[in-house]
Design a protein around this motif. Structure first.
Motif, short mmCIF file in Angstrom:
data_model
loop_
_atom_site.label_atom_id
_atom_site.label_comp_id
_atom_site.label_asym_id
_atom_site.label_seq_id
_atom_site.Cartn_x
_atom_site.Cartn_y
_atom_site.Cartn_z
N ALA A 329 4.99 -10.21 0.47
CA ALA A 329 6.24 -10.34 -0.63
C ALA A 329 5.68 -9.19 -1.77
CB ALA A 329 6.52 -11.59 -1.01
N PHE A 330 4.60 -9.05 -2.14
CA PHE A 330 4.16 -8.08 -3.15
C PHE A 330 4.30 -6.69 -2.84
CE2 PHE A 330 2.73 -12.12 -4.24
CZ PHE A 330 2.79 -12.42 -5.54
N VAL A 331 4.14 -6.29 -1.49
CA VAL A 331 4.26 -5.24 -0.81
C VAL A 331 5.94 -4.78 -1.21
CG1 VAL A 331 4.55 -3.55 1.21
CG2 VAL A 331 2.60 -5.40 1.12
N ALA A 332 6.73 -5.57 -1.09
CA ALA A 332 8.17 -5.27 -0.98
C ALA A 332 8.41 -5.29 -2.87
CB ALA A 332 9.09 -6.43 -0.77
N GLU A 333 7.29 -5.98 -3.44
CA GLU A 333 7.49 -5.94 -5.10
C GLU A 333 6.92 -4.38 -5.49
OE1 GLU A 333 9.30 -8.06 -6.51
OE2 GLU A 333 8.56 -7.78 -8.66
N GLY A 334 6.05 -3.84 -4.89
CA GLY A 334 5.37 -2.59 -5.35
C GLY A 334 4.00 -2.97 -5.94
N ALA A 335 3.46 -4.02 -5.79
CA ALA A 335 2.33 -4.54 -6.47
C ALA A 335 1.29 -4.28 -5.46
CB ALA A 335 2.21 -5.99 -6.81
N ALA A 336 -0.36 -3.90 -5.88
CA ALA A 336 -1.17 -3.79 -5.23
C ALA A 336 -1.80 -4.89 -4.98
CB ALA A 336 -2.39 -2.80 -5.98
N ILE A 337 -2.46 -5.16 -3.78
CA ILE A 337 -2.97 -6.45 -3.42
C ILE A 337 -4.61 -6.18 -3.51
CG2 ILE A 337 -3.70 -7.81 -1.13
CD1 ILE A 337 -1.00 -6.75 0.07
N ALA A 363 8.71 -5.86 5.41
CA ALA A 363 9.51 -5.09 6.92
C ALA A 363 10.44 -4.06 6.30
CB ALA A 363 9.33 -5.74 7.91
N LYS A 364 11.54 -5.12 5.61
CA LYS A 364 12.89 -4.44 5.36
C LYS A 364 12.83 -3.61 4.30
CE LYS A 364 15.19 -9.00 6.43
NZ LYS A 364 15.30 -10.31 6.05
N SER A 365 11.65 -3.61 3.17
CA SER A 365 11.71 -2.58 2.25
C SER A 365 11.28 -1.25 2.86
CB SER A 365 10.50 -3.17 1.16
OG SER A 365 9.52 -2.93 1.55
N GLY A 366 10.45 -1.37 3.89
CA GLY A 366 9.67 -0.12 4.32
C GLY A 366 8.86 0.30 3.57
N LYS A 367 8.36 -0.38 2.54
CA LYS A 367 7.22 0.18 1.68
C LYS A 367 5.86 0.12 1.97
CE LYS A 367 9.55 -0.71 -2.85
NZ LYS A 367 9.74 -1.56 -4.10
N LYS A 368 4.99 0.78 1.82
CA LYS A 368 3.60 0.87 2.55
C LYS A 368 2.68 -0.17 1.49
CE LYS A 368 2.94 4.05 5.84
NZ LYS A 368 4.19 4.70 5.72
N VAL A 370 -0.38 -1.38 -0.70
CA VAL A 370 -1.59 -0.76 -1.36
C VAL A 370 -2.58 -1.77 -1.62
CG1 VAL A 370 -2.32 0.19 -3.55
CG2 VAL A 370 0.19 0.62 -2.46
N PHE A 371 -3.88 -1.57 -1.04
CA PHE A 371 -5.00 -2.49 -1.10
C PHE A 371 -6.07 -2.07 -2.06
CE2 PHE A 371 -3.14 -3.16 3.07
CZ PHE A 371 -3.09 -4.47 2.96
#
Ligand SMILES: [Zn+2]
Length: 475
Positions: A329-337, A363-368, A370-371
């Motif tokens: 959910a944080f990938v969609a949010e644009g936050a780094a893991i 998956a829906k956001s299409g964002k990559k 970030v780790f």
């Protein structure tokens, strides 16, 4: 002409395939006779998503008693197992160490799923798809589902195959032998960390009970490792339905927010919590458990407690699926893991795997994704607040287990090494090795701690941890 020829060929192939009709298969398997069926046995159970480190087998438990009870007319299935500790010393998750015998039960009836949690029966919506999968990929359930779906068998070397799917939940391809017995099911279930998780179920040692072919063994793998190895001692056919609870406590989908310190918020849910930390121009969230539904609620709660700032980091304490299922959910949010370095390649591969069954927000956001992989110690700071991430060296719950210390506030955020639910007033009879390791790490690293904010359980003062770790005299 060529097209017409192809069509004729296909028609011939279809005719050949249906030479073995579903009716014949159903008769051979006795599927029409089976209304309810209960498999009783023993063996091994493995906790999926709870390995000591990413990529190694799921931790094993002894299955001293196991019942898989199906009612096909009601669409009901209850799995009822009694476990004992198998790994010695305890290694990995799945609520180790199990002291004595522990009963675990989960069930589904139609679109309702529940699980036994101590004395309570809790709604378990996340279990609906996996339990329905087990119901309709059981040998007789699979034939019944194929009849309901009007699926035609396809000829295969040594038998035939049947292909089934339930939109948004699972899909399966079953292999039947020459006697029309279901011997193998290759399936995929949607789970938050792995996406379309591959499951392989093998039914072996067929024998006849009340003139119905039934397997003598069930071996199942999920995500590439064994999850069940059951030897069936007894099969009861049409001897009654599994008990379906009338009252199920509603799912605690929402989260509640309590202040833990200035700018530090304890976002607690029914089983798993998170912590939101206010930084100068952003928010750090500690833990993204379970899955999208829980995590989107926690993100909203964090933004409500700390308005006007974006979430820049989510800190993952360890890779166990119940603690990492909400990270996407944080990938969609644009936050780094932020996670231990041993998890990064594992998550990267899992996040790149297909998610066709039930695409999530990421998956829906299409964002990559970030780790940020960390090691023994990592500090996040902004000049005002210092957030220290420490690895618990030598903790056999998980190789990359992280805790988060706010040194100024003397707050330590801990997952799984210490989960204070009932008030702790004395030294326990048996010390939990994960907890004693936590206390040893606090001593060794000289961490100044007054308050423990756990991912499971209640916020407590450090004295309760000392008691639990056998480091404080009983009052
Ligand atoms: Zn864990």
């Amino acid at each position: 002409m060529i097209l017409a020829g192809l069509a004729a060929g296909q028609a011939l192939a279809a005719a050949a395939a249906s030479a073995q009709t579903l009716d014949e298969i159903a008769k051979a398997m006795g599927a029409d006779k089976v209304e309810t069926i209960q498999y009783l046995g023993t063996g091994s159970f493995y906790a999926v998503g709870q390995s000591y480190r990413p990529g190694v087998p799921w931790p094993r438990f002894n299955l001293v008693k196991a019942s898989r009870h199906f009612d096909y007319a009601k669409g009901a299935y209850v799995g009822d197992i009694t476990l004992t500790q198998a790994e010695n010393p305890p290694r990995g998750g799945g609520t180790q160490p199990v002291i004595g015998e522990q009963r675990r039960m989960a069930g589904v009836a139609g679109e309702r799923a529940w699980m036994l949690a101590g004395a309570f029966t809790l709604a378990a919506p996340a279990q609906i798809a996996p339990l329905q999968h087990d119901l309709w990929t059981s040998p007789h359930g699979l034939i019944k589902a194929a009849i309901a779906d009007k699926v035609q068998p396809v000829k295969a070397p040594g038998g035939s195959t049947l292909t089934l799917a339930r939109a948004g939940k699972w899909k399966a391809k079953a292999t039947l032998d020459a006697q029309h017995r279901v011997v193998k099911v290759e399936s995929w279930i949607d789970i938050p960390v792995l996406g379309d998780m591959a499951v392989v179920t093998t039914y072996g040692g067929y024998r006849s009970v009340d003139s119905v072919p039934v397997p003598g063994t069930i071996v199942q793998t999920a995500g590439g490792h064994k999850v069940l190895d059951m030897k069936i001692a007894e099969v009861k056919i049409n001897a009654g339905s599994p008990a379906v609870p009338t009252a199920i406590n509603p799912p605690a989908g929402e989260v509640k927010t309590d202040k833990a310190a200035d700018g530090v918020f304890f976002i607690h849910g029914a089983t798993h919590h998170s912590v939101a930390i206010e930084m100068k121009d952003h928010i750090i969230l500690v833990e993204g458990p379970l899955g999208d539904a829980r995590e989107l609620a926690a993100i909203a709660a964090a933004k409500q407690a700390i308005p006007g700032k974006p979430i820049k980091y989510v800190i993952n304490t360890h890779h166990h699926f119940d603690h990492s299922g909400g990270l996407r959910a944080f990938v969609a949010e644009g936050a780094a893991i932020v996670t231990h370095a041993i998890n990064v390649d594992y998550f990267r591969a899992a996040y790149a795997a297909p998610r066709t069954l039930n695409p999530d927000a990421a998956a829906k956001s299409g964002k990559k994704p970030v780790f940020l992989g960390v090691g023994a110690k990592h500090v996040l700071g902004d000049g005002q607040r210092r957030v220290e991430i420490h690895q618990l060296a030598g903790n056999s719950h998980n190789d990359g287990l992280l805790v988060v210390l706010l040194p100024k506030e003397k707050v330590l955020i801990v997952a799984d090494a210490f989960s204070p639910r009932e008030p702790i007033t004395k030294r326990p009879d048996a010390l939990n090795p994960f907890t004693t390791n936590l206390w040893a790490n606090i001593q060794q690293k000289k961490l100044a701690v007054e308050t423990i904010v756990p991912i499971h359980g209640r916020m407590v003062k450090v004295n309760e941890l000392m008691l639990a770790a056998g480091a404080a005299p009983t009052n």
